[in-house]
Design a protein around this motif. Sequence first.
Motif, PDB file in Angstrom:
ATOM      1  N   ASN A   1      -1.667   9.549   1.040  1.00  0.00           N
ATOM      2  CA  ASN A   1      -2.714   9.347   0.026  1.00  0.00           C
ATOM      3  C   ASN A   1      -2.274   8.423  -1.107  1.00  0.00           C
ATOM      4  OD1 ASN A   1      -4.525  11.079   1.359  1.00  0.00           O
ATOM      5  ND2 ASN A   1      -3.598  12.872   0.389  1.00  0.00           N
ATOM      6  N   LEU A   2      -1.328   7.548  -0.838  1.00  0.00           N
ATOM      7  CA  LEU A   2      -0.857   6.582  -1.835  1.00  0.00           C
ATOM      8  C   LEU A   2      -0.799   5.195  -1.196  1.00  0.00           C
ATOM      9  CD1 LEU A   2       2.089   8.579  -3.477  1.00  0.00           C
ATOM     10  CD2 LEU A   2      -0.141   8.105  -4.505  1.00  0.00           C
ATOM     11  N   SER A   3      -0.962   4.151  -2.021  1.00  0.00           N
ATOM     12  CA  SER A   3      -0.868   2.771  -1.555  1.00  0.00           C
ATOM     13  C   SER A   3       0.493   2.201  -1.936  1.00  0.00           C
ATOM     14  CB  SER A   3      -1.984   1.924  -2.180  1.00  0.00           C
ATOM     15  OG  SER A   3      -3.252   2.390  -1.778  1.00  0.00           O
ATOM     16  N   TRP A   4       1.154   1.559  -0.963  1.00  0.00           N
ATOM     17  CA  TRP A   4       2.490   0.996  -1.176  1.00  0.00           C
ATOM     18  C   TRP A   4       2.414  -0.514  -0.929  1.00  0.00           C
ATOM     19  CZ3 TRP A   4       6.010   4.620  -2.834  1.00  0.00           C
ATOM     20  CH2 TRP A   4       5.633   5.953  -2.662  1.00  0.00           C
ATOM     21  N   ASP A   5       2.777  -1.297  -1.921  1.00  0.00           N
ATOM     22  CA  ASP A   5       2.632  -2.751  -1.872  1.00  0.00           C
ATOM     23  C   ASP A   5       3.870  -3.389  -1.237  1.00  0.00           C
ATOM     24  OD1 ASP A   5       1.504  -5.183  -2.218  1.00  0.00           O
ATOM     25  OD2 ASP A   5       1.295  -5.057  -4.397  1.00  0.00           O
TER      26      ASP A   5
ATOM     27  N   ALA B   1      13.421  -5.700   0.436  1.00  0.00           N
ATOM     28  CA  ALA B   1      14.395  -4.877   1.147  1.00  0.00           C
ATOM     29  C   ALA B   1      15.482  -4.390   0.196  1.00  0.00           C
ATOM     30  CB  ALA B   1      15.008  -5.672   2.297  1.00  0.00           C
ATOM     31  N   GLY B   2      15.856  -3.116   0.348  1.00  0.00           N
ATOM     32  CA  GLY B   2      16.882  -2.527  -0.503  1.00  0.00           C
ATOM     33  C   GLY B   2      16.351  -1.985  -1.812  1.00  0.00           C
ATOM     34  N   THR B   3      15.029  -2.003  -1.985  1.00  0.00           N
ATOM     35  CA  THR B   3      14.411  -1.538  -3.237  1.00  0.00           C
ATOM     36  C   THR B   3      13.683  -0.218  -3.007  1.00  0.00           C
ATOM     37  OG1 THR B   3      14.071  -3.827  -3.920  1.00  0.00           O
ATOM     38  CG2 THR B   3      12.829  -2.140  -5.107  1.00  0.00           C
ATOM     39  N   GLU B   4      13.785   0.677  -3.986  1.00  0.00           N
ATOM     40  CA  GLU B   4      13.068   1.946  -3.930  1.00  0.00           C
ATOM     41  C   GLU B   4      11.860   1.874  -4.866  1.00  0.00           C
ATOM     42  OE1 GLU B   4      14.375   6.536  -3.840  1.00  0.00           O
ATOM     43  OE2 GLU B   4      14.631   5.627  -5.812  1.00  0.00           O
ATOM     44  N   VAL B   5      10.705   2.245  -4.342  1.00  0.00           N
ATOM     45  CA  VAL B   5       9.473   2.232  -5.131  1.00  0.00           C
ATOM     46  C   VAL B   5       9.216   3.645  -5.653  1.00  0.00           C
ATOM     47  CG1 VAL B   5       7.009   1.736  -5.136  1.00  0.00           C
ATOM     48  CG2 VAL B   5       8.548   0.402  -3.688  1.00  0.00           C
ATOM     49  N   VAL B   6       8.882   3.744  -6.937  1.00  0.00           N
ATOM     50  CA  VAL B   6       8.574   5.031  -7.557  1.00  0.00           C
ATOM     51  C   VAL B   6       7.187   4.932  -8.186  1.00  0.00           C
ATOM     52  CG1 VAL B   6       9.249   6.748  -9.274  1.00  0.00           C
ATOM     53  CG2 VAL B   6      11.010   5.459  -8.040  1.00  0.00           C
ATOM     54  N   GLN B   7       6.309   5.885  -7.873  1.00  0.00           N
ATOM     55  CA  GLN B   7       4.973   5.917  -8.464  1.00  0.00           C
ATOM     56  C   GLN B   7       4.530   7.366  -8.630  1.00  0.00           C
ATOM     57  OE1 GLN B   7       1.561   4.842  -5.970  1.00  0.00           O
ATOM     58  NE2 GLN B   7       2.994   4.363  -4.284  1.00  0.00           N
ATOM     59  N   LYS B   8       3.387   7.533  -9.312  1.00  0.00           N
ATOM     60  CA  LYS B   8       2.879   8.875  -9.573  1.00  0.00           C
ATOM     61  C   LYS B   8       2.461   9.554  -8.274  1.00  0.00           C
ATOM     62  CE  LYS B   8       1.188   8.008 -14.278  1.00  0.00           C
ATOM     63  NZ  LYS B   8       0.006   8.024 -15.178  1.00  0.00           N
ATOM     64  N   CYS B   9       2.563  10.881  -8.253  1.00  0.00           N
ATOM     65  CA  CYS B   9       2.189  11.665  -7.081  1.00  0.00           C
ATOM     66  C   CYS B   9       0.684  11.576  -6.842  1.00  0.00           C
ATOM     67  CB  CYS B   9       2.601  13.129  -7.265  1.00  0.00           C
ATOM     68  SG  CYS B   9       4.401  13.360  -7.252  1.00  0.00           S
TER      69      CYS B   9
ATOM     70  N   ALA C   1       6.566  10.154  -6.737  1.00  0.00           N
ATOM     71  CA  ALA C   1       6.734   9.950  -5.300  1.00  0.00           C
ATOM     72  C   ALA C   1       7.643   8.737  -5.094  1.00  0.00           C
ATOM     73  CB  ALA C   1       5.381   9.726  -4.635  1.00  0.00           C
ATOM     74  N   ARG C   2       8.519   8.807  -4.091  1.00  0.00           N
ATOM     75  CA  ARG C   2       9.499   7.737  -3.872  1.00  0.00           C
ATOM     76  C   ARG C   2       9.480   7.292  -2.409  1.00  0.00           C
ATOM     77  NH1 ARG C   2      13.330   7.847  -8.115  1.00  0.00           N
ATOM     78  NH2 ARG C   2      13.009   9.624  -9.533  1.00  0.00           N
ATOM     79  N   TRP C   3       9.758   5.978  -2.207  1.00  0.00           N
ATOM     80  CA  TRP C   3       9.889   5.448  -0.851  1.00  0.00           C
ATOM     81  C   TRP C   3      10.758   4.201  -0.921  1.00  0.00           C
ATOM     82  CZ3 TRP C   3       5.260   4.323   2.967  1.00  0.00           C
ATOM     83  CH2 TRP C   3       5.696   4.587   4.276  1.00  0.00           C
ATOM     84  N   ARG C   4      11.673   4.083   0.026  1.00  0.00           N
ATOM     85  CA  ARG C   4      12.643   2.987  -0.010  1.00  0.00           C
ATOM     86  C   ARG C   4      12.384   2.001   1.125  1.00  0.00           C
ATOM     87  NH1 ARG C   4      17.389   1.903  -2.340  1.00  0.00           N
ATOM     88  NH2 ARG C   4      18.934   0.641  -1.237  1.00  0.00           N
TER      89      ARG C   4
ATOM     90  N   ASP D   1       8.753  10.217   0.054  1.00  0.00           N
ATOM     91  CA  ASP D   1       9.380  11.456  -0.406  1.00  0.00           C
ATOM     92  C   ASP D   1       8.534  12.048  -1.537  1.00  0.00           C
ATOM     93  OD1 ASP D   1      10.950  13.507  -1.273  1.00  0.00           O
ATOM     94  OD2 ASP D   1      12.607  12.269  -2.000  1.00  0.00           O
ATOM     95  N   LEU D   2       7.886  13.199  -1.261  1.00  0.00           N
ATOM     96  CA  LEU D   2       7.057  13.872  -2.269  1.00  0.00           C
ATOM     97  C   LEU D   2       7.685  15.188  -2.716  1.00  0.00           C
ATOM     98  CD1 LEU D   2       3.443  13.337  -0.846  1.00  0.00           C
ATOM     99  CD2 LEU D   2       4.814  11.833  -2.269  1.00  0.00           C
ATOM    100  N   SER D   3       8.985  15.303  -2.573  1.00  0.00           N
ATOM    101  CA  SER D   3       9.654  16.561  -2.916  1.00  0.00           C
ATOM    102  C   SER D   3       9.587  16.870  -4.409  1.00  0.00           C
ATOM    103  CB  SER D   3      11.117  16.511  -2.465  1.00  0.00           C
ATOM    104  OG  SER D   3      11.798  15.430  -3.092  1.00  0.00           O
TER     105      SER D   3
END
Length: 262
Positions: free
Chosen positions: A207-211, A215-223, A231-234, A248-250
């Motif tokens: 339920n989130l949009s990732w732009d 490479a090698g970067t971690e994106v952090v945005q609101k849940c 919420a995080r994704w690398r 990762d929504l932990s």
Amino acid sequence: MEVGLLLGLLLSAASARRPEYRTAYACEGGQLHISCEEGYLIHLIRANYGRFSISICNEHGSLDWSVDCSSHRSYYVIYERCNLMSSCVVSATSETFADPCPGTFKYLEVQYQCILESMTTSSSPSSELISTTSTTTRPPIIIPLTRSSKPTIFTTPVTTTFTPKLSTIPYTTAGTLSTTKYTPPRSTTAVTLFNKEGHCYPTQSRNLSWDWTKAGTEVVQKCPGGTFGEARWRCGTNPVQWVPESPDLSECSSLWVDNLRN
């Protein structure tokens, strides 16, 4: 000082009389048991079959489940089976509540109070129809004057009966509740994705949009909606792709559960 002491005693007494909030959980496939002490009845506050928290009923620490999952039938089913009862048992299954989010392991969460049985009252509207009768008189009917007669006036009493209908409030049970799924119109605008070397492709996940992400970067945005936190994704480097398979929504927590605790 005496006034302050008296006020404190009154507040303490009011707090002691206020029924406490209780919360019960049952993981999918299990049964929810709730009950009150003798002389008390269940007063339902909230209920949800689905998932608002990633930590509840998650023995193996799965992170790819939806945390914005709610069955619209939850409250109606629990209300019908448990409200104003001394105890009840409800199966936490999709057969009972329907499946609001396939692929996500769900749980049943119920918040309620135990109130004194003497506090409950029941009343039902009268089933009798109220009839009122009124008599009205039509305007006089006048026959035109002729050579051989005088005007003749006829007055005819007319009796009409008015019977108002009782207004009824429709009651929808859990078994008859239905929803209509909205299908958005198809877009006629063509979208072309250009390849950016060394970047992860934009995508929609959890339920989130990732732009586009380097490479090698971690994106952090609101849940996602209904939760708070980050919420995080690398974007991995070898190969260049999103890792792990889903965000990762932990660190996301349910707003609904947080409000209940507060």
